[in-house]
Structure formats: C-alpha cells, structure tokens
Design a protein around this motif. Structure first.
Motif, PDB file in Angstrom:
ATOM      1  N   UNK A   1     -27.216  -2.962   3.064  1.00  0.00           N
ATOM      2  CA  UNK A   1     -27.546  -2.196   4.266  1.00  0.00           C
ATOM      3  C   UNK A   1     -26.799  -2.800   5.450  1.00  0.00           C
ATOM      4  N   UNK A   2     -26.574  -2.006   6.454  1.00  0.00           N
ATOM      5  CA  UNK A   2     -25.958  -2.523   7.670  1.00  0.00           C
ATOM      6  C   UNK A   2     -26.917  -3.483   8.350  1.00  0.00           C
ATOM      7  N   UNK A   3     -26.378  -4.604   8.829  1.00  0.00           N
ATOM      8  CA  UNK A   3     -27.201  -5.546   9.584  1.00  0.00           C
ATOM      9  C   UNK A   3     -27.494  -4.945  10.951  1.00  0.00           C
ATOM     10  N   UNK A   4     -28.689  -5.222  11.460  1.00  0.00           N
ATOM     11  CA  UNK A   4     -29.082  -4.723  12.774  1.00  0.00           C
ATOM     12  C   UNK A   4     -30.114  -5.663  13.350  1.00  0.00           C
ATOM     13  N   UNK A   5     -29.993  -5.979  14.612  1.00  0.00           N
ATOM     14  CA  UNK A   5     -31.044  -6.738  15.292  1.00  0.00           C
ATOM     15  C   UNK A   5     -31.133  -6.248  16.727  1.00  0.00           C
ATOM     16  N   UNK A   6     -32.340  -6.342  17.286  1.00  0.00           N
ATOM     17  CA  UNK A   6     -32.546  -5.828  18.626  1.00  0.00           C
ATOM     18  C   UNK A   6     -33.815  -6.406  19.227  1.00  0.00           C
ATOM     19  N   UNK A   7     -33.812  -6.597  20.545  1.00  0.00           N
ATOM     20  CA  UNK A   7     -35.077  -6.893  21.213  1.00  0.00           C
ATOM     21  C   UNK A   7     -35.929  -5.619  21.219  1.00  0.00           C
ATOM     22  N   UNK A   8     -37.236  -5.794  21.300  1.00  0.00           N
ATOM     23  CA  UNK A   8     -38.168  -4.659  21.338  1.00  0.00           C
ATOM     24  C   UNK A   8     -39.219  -4.899  22.415  1.00  0.00           C
ATOM     25  N   UNK A   9     -39.847  -3.818  22.853  1.00  0.00           N
ATOM     26  CA  UNK A   9     -41.096  -3.902  23.607  1.00  0.00           C
ATOM     27  C   UNK A   9     -42.099  -3.063  22.839  1.00  0.00           C
ATOM     28  N   UNK A  10     -43.357  -3.408  22.965  1.00  0.00           N
ATOM     29  CA  UNK A  10     -44.388  -2.742  22.173  1.00  0.00           C
ATOM     30  C   UNK A  10     -45.758  -2.959  22.808  1.00  0.00           C
ATOM     31  N   UNK A  11     -46.689  -2.101  22.437  1.00  0.00           N
ATOM     32  CA  UNK A  11     -48.101  -2.324  22.745  1.00  0.00           C
ATOM     33  C   UNK A  11     -48.938  -1.451  21.835  1.00  0.00           C
ATOM     34  N   UNK A  12     -50.207  -1.813  21.704  1.00  0.00           N
ATOM     35  CA  UNK A  12     -51.180  -1.021  20.951  1.00  0.00           C
ATOM     36  C   UNK A  12     -52.161  -0.477  21.975  1.00  0.00           C
ATOM     37  N   UNK A  13     -52.341   0.863  21.976  1.00  0.00           N
ATOM     38  CA  UNK A  13     -53.287   1.431  22.936  1.00  0.00           C
ATOM     39  C   UNK A  13     -54.678   1.576  22.319  1.00  0.00           C
ATOM     40  N   UNK A  14     -55.630   1.969  23.137  1.00  0.00           N
ATOM     41  CA  UNK A  14     -57.032   2.081  22.700  1.00  0.00           C
ATOM     42  C   UNK A  14     -57.236   3.162  21.637  1.00  0.00           C
ATOM     43  N   UNK A  15     -56.249   4.056  21.471  1.00  0.00           N
ATOM     44  CA  UNK A  15     -56.333   5.099  20.444  1.00  0.00           C
ATOM     45  C   UNK A  15     -55.780   4.631  19.103  1.00  0.00           C
ATOM     46  N   UNK A  16     -55.409   3.344  18.999  1.00  0.00           N
ATOM     47  CA  UNK A  16     -54.857   2.814  17.756  1.00  0.00           C
ATOM     48  C   UNK A  16     -53.394   3.168  17.556  1.00  0.00           C
ATOM     49  N   UNK A  17     -52.740   3.615  18.616  1.00  0.00           N
ATOM     50  CA  UNK A  17     -51.326   3.954  18.537  1.00  0.00           C
ATOM     51  C   UNK A  17     -50.488   2.720  18.869  1.00  0.00           C
ATOM     52  N   UNK A  18     -49.469   2.496  18.066  1.00  0.00           N
ATOM     53  CA  UNK A  18     -48.515   1.416  18.285  1.00  0.00           C
ATOM     54  C   UNK A  18     -47.295   2.049  18.940  1.00  0.00           C
ATOM     55  N   UNK A  19     -46.997   1.662  20.168  1.00  0.00           N
ATOM     56  CA  UNK A  19     -45.895   2.232  20.925  1.00  0.00           C
ATOM     57  C   UNK A  19     -44.746   1.231  20.878  1.00  0.00           C
ATOM     58  N   UNK A  20     -43.575   1.673  20.422  1.00  0.00           N
ATOM     59  CA  UNK A  20     -42.423   0.801  20.210  1.00  0.00           C
ATOM     60  C   UNK A  20     -41.188   1.353  20.910  1.00  0.00           C
ATOM     61  N   UNK A  21     -40.472   0.469  21.592  1.00  0.00           N
ATOM     62  CA  UNK A  21     -39.156   0.792  22.136  1.00  0.00           C
ATOM     63  C   UNK A  21     -38.168  -0.216  21.566  1.00  0.00           C
ATOM     64  N   UNK A  22     -37.087   0.289  20.992  1.00  0.00           N
ATOM     65  CA  UNK A  22     -35.990  -0.556  20.522  1.00  0.00           C
ATOM     66  C   UNK A  22     -34.988  -0.602  21.668  1.00  0.00           C
ATOM     67  N   UNK A  23     -34.668  -1.808  22.135  1.00  0.00           N
ATOM     68  CA  UNK A  23     -33.845  -1.965  23.327  1.00  0.00           C
ATOM     69  C   UNK A  23     -32.398  -2.309  22.991  1.00  0.00           C
ATOM     70  N   UNK A  24     -31.490  -1.836  23.805  1.00  0.00           N
ATOM     71  CA  UNK A  24     -30.096  -2.252  23.716  1.00  0.00           C
ATOM     72  C   UNK A  24     -29.944  -3.520  24.532  1.00  0.00           C
TER      73      UNK A  24
END
Length: 157
Positions: A88-111
């Motif tokens: 597979x192609x190698x890939x790495x990235x910083x991320x931001x994330x949080x879990x809200x009260x609805x049990x949703x995991x919100x993820x942003x993959x950053x450049x």
C-alpha cells in the motif's frame, strides 16, 4: 450553524456518498480520555467486503488501514496517523478529533502546515464497544441504496 460534510466512497464502479452534519459539538470527555494514547487498527470489516472496495477517508483502500498506527492526544484533540502496510502507499498526517455527546467521532485529516480551522471537510464515525484496550469506529456508507457499516477495530498499542 450546521456543518455539512460530504463523504464519498467508490464501490463496484458506482459512487456511494453521504451528506452528514455534526449534531453536537459538546464533547464526551470520558470517551476522549479513554482514547488517549497509541493505537493500531487490527481489522476493517464490512458485509460484502469480497464484492466492494471502500476508499477510507479518501486516502486508500480500507485494507491498507489494517496495521495503521494512530495517536490520540485527548487534552488538545490532536494526534497523528500513519499507514505503513506493505503493498500500500505510505501515508502519514496530523489529525484533529473529538467525540461528541451523541457518540460521534469527528475526524479531520490535516495537510502539513494547514490549521484545523481552515480544513472544511472531515469525517463522522460512531464510537462503539469502547474498553481500556480496544474500541471500534463505525462508518455508515450507502452501497447501492443499502446502508452498510464499515467497522475499524482499534487495539491499544
């Protein structure tokens, strides 16, 4: 203000897309603190996986995420992820994330060099089966008009 995020997946020569919005930005601190640390994805499963290909997070085939490493820092909602699977192609990235009260995991993959607030696209998954040593993130995708769960199994590293 509702935030709308468009997620797309290629499945058997047809596109499966979904439009979702973040319903709550109030964080679930307990769930977030439990995710603190280094993790590895031990498996990615979904019904019909022998017939469809899922392009996870618009980065790579879902199978390339098996063995990927993830670091979650709960006090500032940052971290990083890296794909290193052979073939597979190698890939790495910083991320931001949080879990809200609805049990949703919100993820942003950053450049590199781009601040999270400038990134307008992200991903909404659901947290399930969380323990001290494992948890699942579940993405719901539309494949030919049928909602299908893509389950990312995380193990503490």
């Amino acid at each position: 203000m509702k935030k709308v995020i468009l997620l797309c997946t290629l499945a058997i020569l047809m596109f499966a897309c979904k439009s979702t919005s973040v319903t709550s930005t109030n964080t679930d601190r307990k769930a977030q603190v439990a995710m603190k640390g280094n993790w590895v994805i031990s498996s990615v499963t979904y019904p019909g996986s022998q017939y469809i290909k899922v392009n996870s997070f618009q980065i790579a085939d879902s199978e390339c995420f098996v063995g990927s490493t993830w670091k979650f820092i709960s006090n500032n909602n940052k971290g990083d992820m890296a794909l290193t699977k052979a073939g597979c192609s190698s890939f790495s990235s910083p991320i931001t994330w949080f879990v809200n009260k609805d049990g949703q995991f919100i993820l942003k993959v950053l450049d590199a060099g781009i601040k999270a607030k400038k990134v307008r696209e992200g991903y909404i998954l659901y947290v399930a089966n969380q323990t001290e040593t494992s948890f699942q993130l579940i993405d719901k995708i539309d494949v030919g008009g049928k909602m299908t769960d893509v389950v990312y199994q995380f193990q503490k590293n």
